[in-house]
Design an enzyme around this catalytic site. Structure first.
Site, PDB file in Angstrom:
ATOM      1  CE1 TYR A   1      41.056  30.492  50.070  1.00  0.00           C
ATOM      2  CE2 TYR A   1      40.937  31.680  52.158  1.00  0.00           C
ATOM      3  CZ  TYR A   1      41.688  31.121  51.130  1.00  0.00           C
ATOM      4  OH  TYR A   1      43.036  31.206  51.147  1.00  0.00           O
ATOM      5  NE  ARG A   2      33.168  32.956  44.726  1.00  0.00           N
ATOM      6  CZ  ARG A   2      34.156  33.740  44.273  1.00  0.00           C
ATOM      7  NH1 ARG A   2      34.748  34.614  45.080  1.00  0.00           N
ATOM      8  NH2 ARG A   2      34.545  33.663  43.025  1.00  0.00           N
ATOM      9  CG  LEU A   3      34.109  31.546  53.871  1.00  0.00           C
ATOM     10  CD1 LEU A   3      35.114  31.129  54.939  1.00  0.00           C
ATOM     11  CD2 LEU A   3      32.873  30.631  53.929  1.00  0.00           C
TER      12      LEU A   3
END
Ligand SMILES: Cc1cc2nc3c(=O)[nH]c(=O)nc-3n(C[C@H](O)[C@H](O)[C@H](O)COP(=O)(O)O)c2cc1C
Length: 196
Positions: free
Chosen positions: A172-174
């Site tokens: 999730y692009r974290l």
């Protein structure tokens, strides 16, 4: 301030990348330079050696990148090891390596690569690929076998880093971004995290 050394982490990630079969060139990185009028440009190069004093690559000094570095030695490197979801960004300043180091590396290259270095007027306009092959044949005949010296217009640069950032991609692009910035004493590093 940190006790962690960014070079130890670089070594760990680089060694991991070298052992991944799908990564053909673990030593490939993108080098960004900036022209006299502020236009950035980037290209892929190969890392030929590195240690805690810096990261070394070789090229034609008269090439676009060579000329840009001679006017502005602030550059940045970016490694991306796709199958591992890892990125390393290194910023710093470049110095040309000394002649002995450049000679030693040039002499270690295969003969065809050495001939290629003589034949290529890197970054200059070329009439056709056939024209390049003609120059390769001509340059190859100039030197008795094994007596090919390094051209004056070909050498290496060492990037001395002042910022190294490690990014591990996460769901999730974290992503996890870990930044090391050189302290004013030029020796220690400050470590921190960055929002992705
Ligand atoms: C995987 C790969 C590795 C490369 N390694 C080098 C290198 O180590 N040195 C080099 O001068 N060019 C290398 N090149 C070519 C450069 O990307 C570039 O085309 C060339 O250096 C001219 O760049 P310039 O016109 O911006 O100076 C490599 C290209 C690729 C795709």
């Amino acid at each position: 301030m940190t006790n962690q050394n960014p070079f130890a982490l670089f070594e760990q990630w680089f060694e991991k990348a070298k052992n991944v079969e799908e990564i053909k060139y673990a030593d490939a990185f993108n080098l960004a330079t900036v022209s006299e009028n502020g236009q950035p440009s980037n290209r892929t190069l190969l890392l030929k050696s590195w240690d805690e004093t810096g990261f070394v690559f070789y090229t034609n000094l008269a090439s676009r990148k060579g000329q840009e570095i001679s006017l502005n030695n602030k550059v940045s490197m970016c490694f991306y090891w796709g199958p591992l979801d890892l990125q390393v960004r290194i910023e710093g300043t470049c110095q040309q390596v000394d002649d002995a180091q450049a000679d030693a590396y040039f002499d270690s290259r295969p003969l065809a690569s050495r001939v290629g270095a003589w034949a290529s007027k890197q970054s200059q306009p070329l009439k056709s690929h056939a024209h390049l092959l003609k120059r390769v044949a001509k340059e190859g005949l100039k030197f008795p076998l094994g007596k090919m010296k390094r051209p004056d217009f070909w050498s290496g640069f060492k990037l001395t880093p002042h910022r190294i950032e490690f990014m591990q991609m996460k769901d999730y692009r974290l992503h996890e971004r870990r930044e090391f910035a050189r302290m004013d004493d030029g020796v220690g590093w400050v470590e921190g995290f960055l929002y992705p």
